[in-house]
Design a protein around this motif. Sequence first.
Motif, PDB file in Angstrom:
ATOM      1  N   ARG A  79      -1.012 -11.119   0.881  1.00  0.00           N
ATOM      2  CA  ARG A  79      -0.341 -10.293   1.886  1.00  0.00           C
ATOM      3  C   ARG A  79       1.140 -10.632   1.958  1.00  0.00           C
ATOM      4  O   ARG A  79       1.520 -11.804   2.037  1.00  0.00           O
ATOM      5  CB  ARG A  79      -0.989 -10.511   3.261  1.00  0.00           C
ATOM      6  CG  ARG A  79      -0.407  -9.654   4.397  1.00  0.00           C
ATOM      7  CD  ARG A  79      -1.105  -9.967   5.723  1.00  0.00           C
ATOM      8  NE  ARG A  79      -2.520  -9.684   5.664  1.00  0.00           N
ATOM      9  CZ  ARG A  79      -3.083  -8.545   6.069  1.00  0.00           C
ATOM     10  NH1 ARG A  79      -2.318  -7.595   6.573  1.00  0.00           N
ATOM     11  NH2 ARG A  79      -4.379  -8.365   5.981  1.00  0.00           N
ATOM     12  N   LYS A  81       4.092  -9.944   4.552  1.00  0.00           N
ATOM     13  CA  LYS A  81       4.169  -9.574   5.958  1.00  0.00           C
ATOM     14  C   LYS A  81       5.338  -8.627   6.213  1.00  0.00           C
ATOM     15  O   LYS A  81       6.447  -8.804   5.698  1.00  0.00           O
ATOM     16  CB  LYS A  81       4.327 -10.817   6.833  1.00  0.00           C
ATOM     17  CG  LYS A  81       3.124 -11.756   6.794  1.00  0.00           C
ATOM     18  CD  LYS A  81       1.915 -11.156   7.502  1.00  0.00           C
ATOM     19  CE  LYS A  81       2.121 -11.068   8.997  1.00  0.00           C
ATOM     20  NZ  LYS A  81       0.906 -10.535   9.676  1.00  0.00           N
ATOM     21  N   GLY A  82       5.082  -7.620   7.043  1.00  0.00           N
ATOM     22  CA  GLY A  82       6.131  -6.725   7.514  1.00  0.00           C
ATOM     23  C   GLY A  82       6.425  -6.987   8.975  1.00  0.00           C
ATOM     24  O   GLY A  82       5.912  -7.953   9.568  1.00  0.00           O
ATOM     25  N   ASN A  83       7.225  -6.120   9.574  1.00  0.00           N
ATOM     26  CA  ASN A  83       7.580  -6.326  10.979  1.00  0.00           C
ATOM     27  C   ASN A  83       6.548  -5.776  11.948  1.00  0.00           C
ATOM     28  O   ASN A  83       6.725  -5.865  13.164  1.00  0.00           O
ATOM     29  CB  ASN A  83       8.973  -5.738  11.270  1.00  0.00           C
ATOM     30  CG  ASN A  83       9.019  -4.222  11.088  1.00  0.00           C
ATOM     31  OD1 ASN A  83       8.009  -3.530  11.109  1.00  0.00           O
ATOM     32  ND2 ASN A  83      10.231  -3.689  10.900  1.00  0.00           N
ATOM     33  N   GLY A  84       5.500  -5.189  11.435  1.00  0.00           N
ATOM     34  CA  GLY A  84       4.410  -4.713  12.277  1.00  0.00           C
ATOM     35  C   GLY A  84       4.656  -3.384  12.938  1.00  0.00           C
ATOM     36  O   GLY A  84       3.837  -2.936  13.756  1.00  0.00           O
ATOM     37  N   SER A  85       5.727  -2.698  12.582  1.00  0.00           N
ATOM     38  CA  SER A  85       6.009  -1.408  13.216  1.00  0.00           C
ATOM     39  C   SER A  85       5.084  -0.306  12.717  1.00  0.00           C
ATOM     40  O   SER A  85       4.946   0.729  13.370  1.00  0.00           O
ATOM     41  CB  SER A  85       7.469  -1.007  12.981  1.00  0.00           C
ATOM     42  OG  SER A  85       7.748  -0.874  11.598  1.00  0.00           O
ATOM     43  N   ARG A  86       4.462  -0.526  11.566  1.00  0.00           N
ATOM     44  CA  ARG A  86       3.502   0.437  11.021  1.00  0.00           C
ATOM     45  C   ARG A  86       2.294  -0.302  10.467  1.00  0.00           C
ATOM     46  O   ARG A  86       2.376  -1.494  10.167  1.00  0.00           O
ATOM     47  CB  ARG A  86       4.165   1.270   9.913  1.00  0.00           C
ATOM     48  CG  ARG A  86       5.113   2.339  10.431  1.00  0.00           C
ATOM     49  CD  ARG A  86       5.956   2.917   9.320  1.00  0.00           C
ATOM     50  NE  ARG A  86       7.004   1.988   8.905  1.00  0.00           N
ATOM     51  CZ  ARG A  86       7.673   2.096   7.764  1.00  0.00           C
ATOM     52  NH1 ARG A  86       7.382   3.061   6.913  1.00  0.00           N
ATOM     53  NH2 ARG A  86       8.618   1.238   7.463  1.00  0.00           N
ATOM     54  N   ARG A  87       1.189   0.414  10.359  1.00  0.00           N
ATOM     55  CA  ARG A  87      -0.042  -0.193   9.853  1.00  0.00           C
ATOM     56  C   ARG A  87       0.102  -0.494   8.365  1.00  0.00           C
ATOM     57  O   ARG A  87       0.905   0.117   7.668  1.00  0.00           O
ATOM     58  CB  ARG A  87      -1.223   0.744  10.103  1.00  0.00           C
ATOM     59  CG  ARG A  87      -1.598   0.881  11.574  1.00  0.00           C
ATOM     60  CD  ARG A  87      -2.554   2.043  11.791  1.00  0.00           C
ATOM     61  NE  ARG A  87      -3.756   1.906  10.990  1.00  0.00           N
ATOM     62  CZ  ARG A  87      -4.491   2.942  10.572  1.00  0.00           C
ATOM     63  NH1 ARG A  87      -4.126   4.188  10.860  1.00  0.00           N
ATOM     64  NH2 ARG A  87      -5.574   2.730   9.854  1.00  0.00           N
ATOM     65  N   PRO A  88      -0.708  -1.430   7.843  1.00  0.00           N
ATOM     66  CA  PRO A  88      -0.520  -1.914   6.468  1.00  0.00           C
ATOM     67  C   PRO A  88      -0.761  -0.869   5.385  1.00  0.00           C
ATOM     68  O   PRO A  88      -1.388   0.174   5.599  1.00  0.00           O
ATOM     69  CB  PRO A  88      -1.546  -3.050   6.361  1.00  0.00           C
ATOM     70  CG  PRO A  88      -1.772  -3.498   7.767  1.00  0.00           C
ATOM     71  CD  PRO A  88      -1.684  -2.245   8.597  1.00  0.00           C
ATOM     72  N   ARG A 150       5.801  -2.598   7.228  1.00  0.00           N
ATOM     73  CA  ARG A 150       4.340  -2.753   7.303  1.00  0.00           C
ATOM     74  C   ARG A 150       3.931  -3.860   6.338  1.00  0.00           C
ATOM     75  O   ARG A 150       4.628  -4.118   5.346  1.00  0.00           O
ATOM     76  CB  ARG A 150       3.626  -1.450   6.962  1.00  0.00           C
ATOM     77  CG  ARG A 150       3.818  -0.964   5.554  1.00  0.00           C
ATOM     78  CD  ARG A 150       2.961   0.277   5.262  1.00  0.00           C
ATOM     79  NE  ARG A 150       3.651   1.525   5.566  1.00  0.00           N
ATOM     80  CZ  ARG A 150       3.153   2.476   6.345  1.00  0.00           C
ATOM     81  NH1 ARG A 150       1.950   2.315   6.885  1.00  0.00           N
ATOM     82  NH2 ARG A 150       3.820   3.598   6.566  1.00  0.00           N
ATOM     83  N   ASP A 151       2.811  -4.502   6.631  1.00  0.00           N
ATOM     84  CA  ASP A 151       2.250  -5.462   5.681  1.00  0.00           C
ATOM     85  C   ASP A 151       1.842  -4.718   4.411  1.00  0.00           C
ATOM     86  O   ASP A 151       1.380  -3.566   4.467  1.00  0.00           O
ATOM     87  CB  ASP A 151       1.005  -6.144   6.254  1.00  0.00           C
ATOM     88  CG  ASP A 151       1.326  -7.109   7.377  1.00  0.00           C
ATOM     89  OD1 ASP A 151       2.496  -7.193   7.784  1.00  0.00           O
ATOM     90  OD2 ASP A 151       0.377  -7.776   7.856  1.00  0.00           O
ATOM     91  N   GLU A 182      -3.354   1.735   6.968  1.00  0.00           N
ATOM     92  CA  GLU A 182      -3.138   3.165   7.184  1.00  0.00           C
ATOM     93  C   GLU A 182      -3.292   3.925   5.871  1.00  0.00           C
ATOM     94  O   GLU A 182      -3.832   5.024   5.831  1.00  0.00           O
ATOM     95  CB  GLU A 182      -1.741   3.412   7.756  1.00  0.00           C
ATOM     96  CG  GLU A 182      -1.431   4.885   7.970  1.00  0.00           C
ATOM     97  CD  GLU A 182      -0.048   5.141   8.545  1.00  0.00           C
ATOM     98  OE1 GLU A 182       0.241   6.304   8.896  1.00  0.00           O
ATOM     99  OE2 GLU A 182       0.749   4.181   8.638  1.00  0.00           O
TER     100      GLU A 182
END
Length: 440
Positions: A79, A81-88, A150-151, A182
């Motif tokens: 994985r 990691k993203g900033n979590g603003s969108r689903r992976p 997003r992740d 997503e």
Amino acid sequence: MGTAAAAAPLRARAAETDWPRTASEAIGYLRDYIRINTSNPPGDVTQAAAFLGGLLEKEGIPTRRIAAPAPGKVNLLARLKGNGSRRPLLLLNHTDTVPADRSRWQTDPWGAEIRLNRLWGRGVVDMKSTGMLHLMAMLLLKRRGVPLGRDVVFAATADEEVGGDLGVGLLLKQHPAEVEAEYVLEEGGFSANRLFTESGDVYGVSVAMKQVLWLRLTLAGTGGHGSQPAPNDANAIAGMAAALRRIAEATPPQRTDPVLDQMLTRLGTLANNRFAGAIGRNSIALTSFEAGVGHPPKENVVPSLATATIDCRLLPSQPVEEFVRWVGQTAAEPKLKVEIVHHQPSAPPSLTSTALFRLIETTVKRHAPQAVVTPYLTPFGTDGNWFRRPDRQVYGFFPVVLSAEEVLSMHSDAERMPVAPYEKGLRIFYEVVEGIASAA
């Protein structure tokens, strides 16, 4: 910061990439990957998971290995990691392949030989070349330091070739949060010349699959001494052979399908080959016939039982019970028993109105302006069917242009892929992944 300004660093990074060198690196890794025999059965993918995991870990991408309760069944996850603003975004691929009969190959199926500008080997089409696109996308995102919205999850799973229960089935049942997404990019999509149509390049993006239905046919007859044969209508082999002939020569019931309609709207008439022909209709393949007494069968013993299997691939709208009845009626053998061995229904198709599908279209058009991009219905099953649901879109996408013959080499004793188009396919795939995953 505006969208254009935010996207500028991403374009700059893309321009700085040495794509020929990156593609050469990917082909080198792919050859090493093919040399790992992951034939299923037995489906021991331990070494493959270690190989892929090692490439990721070497560049600072943490991995996790999830073992199934069977020898050699290992699933690898990684994985970014993203900033979590969108689903992976999930990059889904499988490490196992179908077996290969070395005696039938002109090259070593696990030799990864490059000959006639093509890479030969078991799994090069299904689907280690796609898995390598996924892995290289992870490495490039990490090397470039792309800020992610997003992740991005890499999943190399076991057991797809025998149904996926110990691969994606296990992950979805026991570790659903690890593969929540997503969007899912997987196998099944083919980009090819003269595969879907009689001319031109078509980038097929799979959004659904046909149903898989395996049937076992059983017919009892009169056994006895070969010197004293019963009439043919009492001979299990004669009766089964006649029933199979009637099934094979009949035209299965036909259905309409919305994905097929979209495809025909974009492409017009489909090409006349086995692959394109299988997309638009219900199909039946005779796959086994067994009769005889003893191993090997004794020549002077008439068996009292004959069995056969048929592989049926049905359009999503085809009711299974209706089709099974049609098989029995078409066989026209009153004593024939028809049983369902396996049925995998089609999940509802993924949408073509999403940001990811539009991005695939625009990216392909930028690199291949004369090509056609189309959603399509895969004639075979993939792990993506486990993931499709209304809030999770799954696309099979492999933007390396093959010939029709190379696509049809999948599972054959001459499985091969051209080397030269891999660079362009790698760049298209990476740009799609970066575009849908970046914070910009």
